[in-house]
Design a protein around this motif. Structure first.
Motif, PDB file in Angstrom:
ATOM      1  N   ARG A 152     -11.945 -10.091 -32.425  1.00  0.00           N
ATOM      2  CA  ARG A 152     -12.700 -10.532 -31.247  1.00  0.00           C
ATOM      3  C   ARG A 152     -14.209 -10.473 -31.476  1.00  0.00           C
ATOM      4  O   ARG A 152     -14.986 -10.618 -30.538  1.00  0.00           O
ATOM      5  CB  ARG A 152     -12.310  -9.662 -30.051  1.00  0.00           C
ATOM      6  N   GLY A 153     -14.615 -10.226 -32.703  1.00  0.00           N
ATOM      7  CA  GLY A 153     -16.046 -10.159 -33.006  1.00  0.00           C
ATOM      8  C   GLY A 153     -16.702  -8.893 -32.509  1.00  0.00           C
ATOM      9  O   GLY A 153     -17.882  -8.897 -32.146  1.00  0.00           O
ATOM     10  N   VAL A 154     -15.940  -7.800 -32.494  1.00  0.00           N
ATOM     11  CA  VAL A 154     -16.457  -6.523 -32.011  1.00  0.00           C
ATOM     12  C   VAL A 154     -16.475  -5.530 -33.166  1.00  0.00           C
ATOM     13  O   VAL A 154     -15.454  -5.280 -33.797  1.00  0.00           O
ATOM     14  CB  VAL A 154     -15.586  -5.957 -30.863  1.00  0.00           C
ATOM     15  N   MET A 155     -17.651  -4.994 -33.461  1.00  0.00           N
ATOM     16  CA  MET A 155     -17.795  -3.946 -34.456  1.00  0.00           C
ATOM     17  C   MET A 155     -17.827  -2.606 -33.721  1.00  0.00           C
ATOM     18  O   MET A 155     -18.542  -2.468 -32.724  1.00  0.00           O
ATOM     19  CB  MET A 155     -19.099  -4.122 -35.245  1.00  0.00           C
ATOM     20  N   ALA A 156     -17.038  -1.644 -34.188  1.00  0.00           N
ATOM     21  CA  ALA A 156     -16.912  -0.362 -33.496  1.00  0.00           C
ATOM     22  C   ALA A 156     -17.486   0.776 -34.327  1.00  0.00           C
ATOM     23  O   ALA A 156     -17.338   0.803 -35.550  1.00  0.00           O
ATOM     24  CB  ALA A 156     -15.443  -0.078 -33.186  1.00  0.00           C
ATOM     25  N   VAL A 157     -18.114   1.722 -33.635  1.00  0.00           N
ATOM     26  CA  VAL A 157     -18.615   2.946 -34.254  1.00  0.00           C
ATOM     27  C   VAL A 157     -18.417   4.086 -33.258  1.00  0.00           C
ATOM     28  O   VAL A 157     -18.577   3.898 -32.051  1.00  0.00           O
ATOM     29  CB  VAL A 157     -20.094   2.809 -34.680  1.00  0.00           C
ATOM     30  N   ALA A 158     -18.018   5.253 -33.752  1.00  0.00           N
ATOM     31  CA  ALA A 158     -17.880   6.455 -32.927  1.00  0.00           C
ATOM     32  C   ALA A 158     -18.995   7.418 -33.321  1.00  0.00           C
ATOM     33  O   ALA A 158     -19.264   7.601 -34.514  1.00  0.00           O
ATOM     34  CB  ALA A 158     -16.519   7.094 -33.133  1.00  0.00           C
ATOM     35  N   ILE A 159     -19.629   8.038 -32.335  1.00  0.00           N
ATOM     36  CA  ILE A 159     -20.835   8.840 -32.567  1.00  0.00           C
ATOM     37  C   ILE A 159     -20.760  10.131 -31.765  1.00  0.00           C
ATOM     38  O   ILE A 159     -20.362  10.128 -30.594  1.00  0.00           O
ATOM     39  CB  ILE A 159     -22.089   8.047 -32.142  1.00  0.00           C
ATOM     40  N   SER A 160     -21.194  11.231 -32.392  1.00  0.00           N
ATOM     41  CA  SER A 160     -21.264  12.514 -31.683  1.00  0.00           C
ATOM     42  C   SER A 160     -22.580  13.215 -32.006  1.00  0.00           C
ATOM     43  O   SER A 160     -23.321  12.814 -32.902  1.00  0.00           O
ATOM     44  CB  SER A 160     -20.089  13.413 -32.072  1.00  0.00           C
ATOM     45  N   MET A 161     -22.800  14.308 -31.301  1.00  0.00           N
ATOM     46  CA  MET A 161     -23.951  15.163 -31.570  1.00  0.00           C
ATOM     47  C   MET A 161     -23.621  16.218 -32.626  1.00  0.00           C
ATOM     48  O   MET A 161     -24.489  17.000 -33.001  1.00  0.00           O
ATOM     49  CB  MET A 161     -24.413  15.843 -30.272  1.00  0.00           C
ATOM     50  N   ASP A 162     -22.371  16.220 -33.116  1.00  0.00           N
ATOM     51  CA  ASP A 162     -21.979  17.184 -34.148  1.00  0.00           C
ATOM     52  C   ASP A 162     -22.902  17.089 -35.359  1.00  0.00           C
ATOM     53  O   ASP A 162     -23.477  16.037 -35.641  1.00  0.00           O
ATOM     54  CB  ASP A 162     -20.547  16.916 -34.619  1.00  0.00           C
ATOM     55  N   ASP A 163     -22.998  18.208 -36.089  1.00  0.00           N
ATOM     56  CA  ASP A 163     -23.734  18.185 -37.355  1.00  0.00           C
ATOM     57  C   ASP A 163     -22.838  17.583 -38.440  1.00  0.00           C
ATOM     58  O   ASP A 163     -21.664  17.267 -38.195  1.00  0.00           O
ATOM     59  CB  ASP A 163     -24.234  19.584 -37.734  1.00  0.00           C
ATOM     60  N   GLN A 164     -23.374  17.425 -39.634  1.00  0.00           N
ATOM     61  CA  GLN A 164     -22.646  16.770 -40.706  1.00  0.00           C
ATOM     62  C   GLN A 164     -21.326  17.472 -41.030  1.00  0.00           C
ATOM     63  O   GLN A 164     -20.289  16.824 -41.185  1.00  0.00           O
ATOM     64  CB  GLN A 164     -23.504  16.672 -41.971  1.00  0.00           C
ATOM     65  N   GLY A 165     -21.347  18.788 -41.110  1.00  0.00           N
ATOM     66  CA  GLY A 165     -20.144  19.533 -41.451  1.00  0.00           C
ATOM     67  C   GLY A 165     -19.031  19.332 -40.442  1.00  0.00           C
ATOM     68  O   GLY A 165     -17.867  19.114 -40.809  1.00  0.00           O
ATOM     69  N   PHE A 211     -26.287   4.296 -39.376  1.00  0.00           N
ATOM     70  CA  PHE A 211     -26.019   3.290 -38.364  1.00  0.00           C
ATOM     71  C   PHE A 211     -27.267   3.176 -37.515  1.00  0.00           C
ATOM     72  O   PHE A 211     -27.740   4.171 -36.969  1.00  0.00           O
ATOM     73  CB  PHE A 211     -24.829   3.672 -37.471  1.00  0.00           C
ATOM     74  N   GLN A 212     -27.819   1.961 -37.428  1.00  0.00           N
ATOM     75  CA  GLN A 212     -28.928   1.687 -36.519  1.00  0.00           C
ATOM     76  C   GLN A 212     -28.483   0.549 -35.619  1.00  0.00           C
ATOM     77  O   GLN A 212     -28.085  -0.526 -36.112  1.00  0.00           O
ATOM     78  CB  GLN A 212     -30.206   1.312 -37.265  1.00  0.00           C
ATOM     79  N   LEU A 213     -28.511   0.779 -34.326  1.00  0.00           N
ATOM     80  CA  LEU A 213     -27.992  -0.193 -33.372  1.00  0.00           C
ATOM     81  C   LEU A 213     -28.588  -1.575 -33.594  1.00  0.00           C
ATOM     82  O   LEU A 213     -27.855  -2.568 -33.613  1.00  0.00           O
ATOM     83  CB  LEU A 213     -28.237   0.281 -31.936  1.00  0.00           C
ATOM     84  N   SER A 214     -29.885  -1.672 -33.779  1.00  0.00           N
ATOM     85  CA  SER A 214     -30.529  -2.982 -33.910  1.00  0.00           C
ATOM     86  C   SER A 214     -30.180  -3.694 -35.214  1.00  0.00           C
ATOM     87  O   SER A 214     -30.413  -4.894 -35.346  1.00  0.00           O
ATOM     88  CB  SER A 214     -32.046  -2.842 -33.799  1.00  0.00           C
ATOM     89  N   GLN A 215     -29.610  -2.980 -36.173  1.00  0.00           N
ATOM     90  CA  GLN A 215     -29.320  -3.567 -37.480  1.00  0.00           C
ATOM     91  C   GLN A 215     -27.844  -3.847 -37.718  1.00  0.00           C
ATOM     92  O   GLN A 215     -27.486  -4.458 -38.714  1.00  0.00           O
ATOM     93  CB  GLN A 215     -29.827  -2.629 -38.587  1.00  0.00           C
ATOM     94  N   ARG A 216     -26.947  -3.379 -36.841  1.00  0.00           N
ATOM     95  CA  ARG A 216     -25.507  -3.524 -37.087  1.00  0.00           C
ATOM     96  C   ARG A 216     -24.820  -3.991 -35.819  1.00  0.00           C
ATOM     97  O   ARG A 216     -24.279  -3.195 -35.069  1.00  0.00           O
ATOM     98  CB  ARG A 216     -24.913  -2.203 -37.536  1.00  0.00           C
ATOM     99  N   ALA A 217     -24.825  -5.281 -35.594  1.00  0.00           N
ATOM    100  CA  ALA A 217     -24.215  -5.831 -34.396  1.00  0.00           C
ATOM    101  C   ALA A 217     -22.971  -6.635 -34.750  1.00  0.00           C
ATOM    102  O   ALA A 217     -22.944  -7.328 -35.771  1.00  0.00           O
ATOM    103  CB  ALA A 217     -25.219  -6.719 -33.655  1.00  0.00           C
ATOM    104  N   GLY A 218     -21.961  -6.544 -33.893  1.00  0.00           N
ATOM    105  CA  GLY A 218     -20.799  -7.409 -34.033  1.00  0.00           C
ATOM    106  C   GLY A 218     -21.164  -8.819 -33.594  1.00  0.00           C
ATOM    107  O   GLY A 218     -22.189  -9.038 -32.938  1.00  0.00           O
ATOM    108  N   ASP A 219     -20.335  -9.786 -33.932  1.00  0.00           N
ATOM    109  CA  ASP A 219     -20.608 -11.175 -33.538  1.00  0.00           C
ATOM    110  C   ASP A 219     -20.673 -11.331 -32.028  1.00  0.00           C
ATOM    111  O   ASP A 219     -21.492 -12.091 -31.512  1.00  0.00           O
ATOM    112  CB  ASP A 219     -19.533 -12.110 -34.108  1.00  0.00           C
TER     113      ASP A 219
END
Length: 173
Positions: A64-77, A23-31
């Protein structure tokens, strides 16, 4: 700690996703908006409830044209375990947010308690709505895990904002 101000640019960042993508903020925007939900990590039962609620409402946000993503500092596991244990299979789940990026975004940082399953360092919760031009529209940044913005109220606010061309507030810093 720098604070993001509405109508100003949100720093671009990239995180890995539990589905193997990025996920890169500048590349994945909702409408209309990108909803960035920063959560504490696998150790947080409140985060579990919030992410499950967001997953149930993904269709409402998408309408509503909103793309959602949840993000943490957790590692992959830890992120994969969150996805599996919490039943998060539709919501995009990002992990590995760096502390420097978390601080640039104005997130509060905490040290893990040695008598708990908390990691050594993690960010506290935050929720942002970012416009497609990568400027901040809405921010809720918390120093504690409790009292999160209710997603139903957020949906109502988005409806009002879109119907009335409502400007970002708090733009004076």
């Amino acid at each position: 700690m720098p604070t993001l101000v509405p109508n100003q640019s949100v720093p671009d960042f990239t995180v890995a996703m539990t589905d193997g993508g990025k996920f890169q903020l500048s590349q994945r925007a909702g409408d209309n908006f990108t909803l960035l939900l920063f959560y504490r990590g696998l150790h947080c039962p409140i985060c579990k409830g919030q992410l499950r609620d967001l997953q149930r409402k993904l269709g409402d946000f998408a309408e509503r044209g909103v793309m959602a993503v949840a993000i943490s500092m957790d590692d992959q596991g830890r992120a994969q375990k969150s996805a599996e244990d919490w039943g998060i299979d539709e919501l995009m789940l990002g992990y590995g947010l760096g502390e420097d990026t978390a601080r640039q975004l104005g997130l509060y940082m905490s040290a893990g308690r040695p008598d708990s399953p908390e990691p050594a360092r993690f960010s506290e919760p935050a929720l942002f709505l970012v416009r497609p031009d990568q400027t901040l529209y809405f921010a809720s940044v918390q120093s504690m895990p409790f009292t999160r913005p209710p997603l139903d109220q957020l949906l109502q606010g988005i409806d009002y904002a879109l119907a009335n061309d409502y400007p970002a507030r708090g733009e004076l810093g």
